[in-house]
Design a protein around this motif. Structure first.
Motif, PDB file in Angstrom:
ATOM      1  N   ALA A  40       0.836  -1.206   0.000  1.00  0.00           N
ATOM      2  CA  ALA A  40       0.000   0.000   0.000  1.00  0.00           C
ATOM      3  C   ALA A  40       0.869   1.254   0.000  1.00  0.00           C
ATOM      4  CB  ALA A  40      -0.924  -0.008   1.217  1.00  0.00           C
ATOM      5  N   PHE A  41       1.976   1.208   0.735  1.00  0.00           N
ATOM      6  CA  PHE A  41       2.884   2.352   0.772  1.00  0.00           C
ATOM      7  C   PHE A  41       3.512   2.584  -0.597  1.00  0.00           C
ATOM      8  CE2 PHE A  41       7.272   3.892   1.197  1.00  0.00           C
ATOM      9  CZ  PHE A  41       7.034   5.133   1.775  1.00  0.00           C
ATOM     10  N   GLU A  42       3.969   1.516  -1.245  1.00  0.00           N
ATOM     11  CA  GLU A  42       4.597   1.641  -2.561  1.00  0.00           C
ATOM     12  C   GLU A  42       3.605   2.161  -3.602  1.00  0.00           C
ATOM     13  OE1 GLU A  42       7.934  -1.939  -2.250  1.00  0.00           O
ATOM     14  OE2 GLU A  42       5.889  -2.388  -2.923  1.00  0.00           O
ATOM     15  N   ALA A  43       2.376   1.662  -3.548  1.00  0.00           N
ATOM     16  CA  ALA A  43       1.356   2.106  -4.498  1.00  0.00           C
ATOM     17  C   ALA A  43       1.063   3.590  -4.328  1.00  0.00           C
ATOM     18  CB  ALA A  43       0.083   1.291  -4.309  1.00  0.00           C
ATOM     19  N   THR A  44       0.937   4.027  -3.063  1.00  0.00           N
ATOM     20  CA  THR A  44       0.646   5.432  -2.785  1.00  0.00           C
ATOM     21  C   THR A  44       1.820   6.321  -3.169  1.00  0.00           C
ATOM     22  OG1 THR A  44      -0.741   4.734  -0.921  1.00  0.00           O
ATOM     23  CG2 THR A  44      -0.121   7.052  -1.014  1.00  0.00           C
ATOM     24  N   LEU A  45       3.028   5.865  -2.873  1.00  0.00           N
ATOM     25  CA  LEU A  45       4.222   6.627  -3.229  1.00  0.00           C
ATOM     26  C   LEU A  45       4.346   6.766  -4.744  1.00  0.00           C
ATOM     27  CD1 LEU A  45       6.782   8.024  -2.152  1.00  0.00           C
ATOM     28  CD2 LEU A  45       7.966   5.822  -2.348  1.00  0.00           C
ATOM     29  N   LEU A  46       3.995   5.701  -5.464  1.00  0.00           N
ATOM     30  CA  LEU A  46       4.044   5.740  -6.925  1.00  0.00           C
ATOM     31  C   LEU A  46       3.080   6.794  -7.466  1.00  0.00           C
ATOM     32  CD1 LEU A  46       4.946   4.621  -9.661  1.00  0.00           C
ATOM     33  CD2 LEU A  46       3.168   2.869  -9.448  1.00  0.00           C
ATOM     34  N   SER A  47       1.859   6.829  -6.929  1.00  0.00           N
ATOM     35  CA  SER A  47       0.884   7.817  -7.388  1.00  0.00           C
ATOM     36  C   SER A  47       1.296   9.234  -7.026  1.00  0.00           C
ATOM     37  CB  SER A  47      -0.495   7.515  -6.790  1.00  0.00           C
ATOM     38  OG  SER A  47      -1.119   6.453  -7.468  1.00  0.00           O
ATOM     39  N   ALA A  48       1.871   9.387  -5.842  1.00  0.00           N
ATOM     40  CA  ALA A  48       2.294  10.719  -5.407  1.00  0.00           C
ATOM     41  C   ALA A  48       3.455  11.236  -6.245  1.00  0.00           C
ATOM     42  CB  ALA A  48       2.700  10.686  -3.932  1.00  0.00           C
ATOM     43  N   GLY A  49       4.352  10.340  -6.626  1.00  0.00           N
ATOM     44  CA  GLY A  49       5.517  10.757  -7.390  1.00  0.00           C
ATOM     45  C   GLY A  49       5.299  10.805  -8.877  1.00  0.00           C
ATOM     46  N   ALA A  50       4.584   9.806  -9.406  1.00  0.00           N
ATOM     47  CA  ALA A  50       4.383   9.742 -10.861  1.00  0.00           C
ATOM     48  C   ALA A  50       3.202  10.596 -11.301  1.00  0.00           C
ATOM     49  CB  ALA A  50       4.165   8.297 -11.290  1.00  0.00           C
ATOM     50  N   PHE A  51       2.073  10.518 -10.561  1.00  0.00           N
ATOM     51  CA  PHE A  51       0.876  11.291 -10.882  1.00  0.00           C
ATOM     52  C   PHE A  51       0.553  11.135 -12.362  1.00  0.00           C
ATOM     53  CE2 PHE A  51      -1.183  15.727 -11.061  1.00  0.00           C
ATOM     54  CZ  PHE A  51      -2.390  15.231 -10.606  1.00  0.00           C
ATOM     55  N   ALA A  52       0.483   9.855 -12.787  1.00  0.00           N
ATOM     56  CA  ALA A  52       0.442   9.565 -14.216  1.00  0.00           C
ATOM     57  C   ALA A  52      -0.886   9.010 -14.721  1.00  0.00           C
ATOM     58  CB  ALA A  52       1.559   8.590 -14.574  1.00  0.00           C
ATOM     59  N   GLY A  53      -1.836   8.734 -13.839  1.00  0.00           N
ATOM     60  CA  GLY A  53      -3.159   8.325 -14.293  1.00  0.00           C
ATOM     61  C   GLY A  53      -3.163   7.095 -15.173  1.00  0.00           C
ATOM     62  N   GLY A  54      -3.594   7.279 -16.425  1.00  0.00           N
ATOM     63  CA  GLY A  54      -3.700   6.167 -17.358  1.00  0.00           C
ATOM     64  C   GLY A  54      -2.381   5.464 -17.593  1.00  0.00           C
ATOM     65  N   GLY A  55      -1.276   6.203 -17.548  1.00  0.00           N
ATOM     66  CA  GLY A  55       0.041   5.599 -17.728  1.00  0.00           C
ATOM     67  C   GLY A  55       0.356   4.596 -16.641  1.00  0.00           C
ATOM     68  N   GLN A  56      -0.011   4.922 -15.406  1.00  0.00           N
ATOM     69  CA  GLN A  56       0.212   3.995 -14.296  1.00  0.00           C
ATOM     70  C   GLN A  56      -0.597   2.726 -14.481  1.00  0.00           C
ATOM     71  OE1 GLN A  56       0.360   7.463 -10.973  1.00  0.00           O
ATOM     72  NE2 GLN A  56       0.038   5.426 -10.155  1.00  0.00           N
ATOM     73  N   LEU A  57      -1.870   2.880 -14.827  1.00  0.00           N
ATOM     74  CA  LEU A  57      -2.734   1.708 -14.949  1.00  0.00           C
ATOM     75  C   LEU A  57      -2.314   0.834 -16.121  1.00  0.00           C
ATOM     76  CD1 LEU A  57      -5.112   0.331 -13.627  1.00  0.00           C
ATOM     77  CD2 LEU A  57      -6.639   1.581 -15.142  1.00  0.00           C
ATOM     78  N   LEU A  58      -1.932   1.452 -17.243  1.00  0.00           N
ATOM     79  CA  LEU A  58      -1.485   0.669 -18.386  1.00  0.00           C
ATOM     80  C   LEU A  58      -0.196  -0.074 -18.057  1.00  0.00           C
ATOM     81  CD1 LEU A  58      -1.857  -0.194 -21.302  1.00  0.00           C
ATOM     82  CD2 LEU A  58      -0.652   1.878 -22.016  1.00  0.00           C
ATOM     83  N   ALA A  59       0.706   0.584 -17.334  1.00  0.00           N
ATOM     84  CA  ALA A  59       1.952  -0.070 -16.932  1.00  0.00           C
ATOM     85  C   ALA A  59       1.666  -1.263 -16.020  1.00  0.00           C
ATOM     86  CB  ALA A  59       2.864   0.928 -16.230  1.00  0.00           C
ATOM     87  N   LEU A  60       0.676  -1.108 -15.134  1.00  0.00           N
ATOM     88  CA  LEU A  60       0.312  -2.208 -14.239  1.00  0.00           C
ATOM     89  C   LEU A  60      -0.312  -3.371 -15.008  1.00  0.00           C
ATOM     90  CD1 LEU A  60      -1.165  -0.132 -11.271  1.00  0.00           C
ATOM     91  CD2 LEU A  60       0.912  -1.529 -11.198  1.00  0.00           C
ATOM     92  N   GLU A  61      -1.032  -3.053 -16.080  1.00  0.00           N
ATOM     93  CA  GLU A  61      -1.676  -4.106 -16.869  1.00  0.00           C
ATOM     94  C   GLU A  61      -0.646  -5.015 -17.536  1.00  0.00           C
ATOM     95  OE1 GLU A  61      -4.400  -2.407 -19.605  1.00  0.00           O
ATOM     96  OE2 GLU A  61      -5.784  -1.681 -18.082  1.00  0.00           O
ATOM     97  N   VAL A  62       0.506  -4.451 -17.911  1.00  0.00           N
ATOM     98  CA  VAL A  62       1.528  -5.263 -18.578  1.00  0.00           C
ATOM     99  C   VAL A  62       2.587  -5.761 -17.588  1.00  0.00           C
ATOM    100  CG1 VAL A  62       1.194  -4.033 -20.751  1.00  0.00           C
ATOM    101  CG2 VAL A  62       2.952  -3.236 -19.176  1.00  0.00           C
ATOM    102  N   TRP A  63       2.385  -5.474 -16.302  1.00  0.00           N
ATOM    103  CA  TRP A  63       3.309  -5.890 -15.251  1.00  0.00           C
ATOM    104  C   TRP A  63       3.136  -7.386 -14.997  1.00  0.00           C
ATOM    105  CZ3 TRP A  63       6.017  -2.367 -11.723  1.00  0.00           C
ATOM    106  CH2 TRP A  63       6.661  -3.012 -10.681  1.00  0.00           C
TER     107      TRP A  63
END
Length: 232
Positions: A40-63
């Motif tokens: 949960a900490f890593e996910a929140t930190l990723l959103s706070a730092g990247a603030f990338a919206g669709g880019g984050q979700l698309l990256a997670l889909e191919v993870w």
């Protein structure tokens, strides 16, 4: 009321009706992050730092395991490359900002901030506080929503089945509507959307947004060149 406060409230009032979209989208992103193995900490930190919206979700889909880092980065960059085009578009409207304000605006640029700034520029000058009134609430909701999704997302087997990710598409549709009045909007939209669909169906899942955007830019450029020749 100071001008800065009024400008901030103007932006906030405009973005208020669509804040449900980042709430839903950030929750899905947080839940998906945890299901992919992030804390949960890593996910929140990723959103706070990247603030990338669709880019984050698309990256997670191919993870996947083992992590294909190049594919993940390509997915994130491909869908967020649109911000390079948006930054180039909005740059002309923020030249009167201070250097720090311009940097903050470009670094935190969102689709609503770009679209609403373009529309506002048609009638009055865009201010830093107006854009802040749009961006700040989205950022806060994005980070807190990711945290909520990361903590509670395990209660939902597949968050994507809820269809909340369509909120992201809904924002784009709402932002695009004011531009239909502009000359040449329809050919650009058809070229961009049609090419993106073809690229998606062809299996270019990490590049279809970028390819569609480039097709739209190409058509717009050709139309502009044609108008320039006619005016000579």
């Amino acid at each position: 009321m100071t001008t800065a406060k009024q400008e901030f409230l103007d932006g906030f009032k405009l973005v208020l009706p669509i804040l449900v979209a980042p709430i839903s989208f950030s929750f899905i992103t947080g839940a998906t992050s945890v299901q992919k193995g992030l804390s949960a900490f890593e996910a929140t930190l990723l959103s706070a730092g990247a603030f990338a919206g669709g880019g984050q979700l698309l990256a997670l889909e191919v993870w996947h395991e083992p992590q294909a880092w190049l594919l993940v980065m390509l997915a994130a960059v491909s869908i967020n490359v649109r911000f390079a085009l948006q930054a180039a578009s909005v740059q002309r409207k923020i030249n009167h900002f201070s250097k720090l304000q311009r940097w903050l605006t470009i670094a935190t640029l969102t689709d609503p901030a770009w679209g609403m700034s373009e529309v506002r520029h048609l009638t009055r000058r865009v201010s830093f506080w107006f854009i802040s009134g749009i961006t700040v609430p989205i950022y806060i909701i994005w980070v807190l929503g990711t945290l909520a999704g990361a903590l509670l997302g395990n209660l939902i087997d597949d968050p994507m089945k809820l269809g909340h990710d369509f909120a992201f598409v809904g924002i784009f549709i709402a932002l695009a509507l004011p531009f239909w009045k502009r000359s040449g909007a329809l050919p650009v939209a058809i070229a961009s959307g049609g090419t993106a669909i073809i690229a998606k169906l062809a299996g270019l899942s990490a590049l279809y947004v970028f390819i569609g955007a480039m097709a739209g830019v190409a058509v717009a450029g050709l139309m502009a060149a044609r108008r320039a020749r006619q005016e000579q």
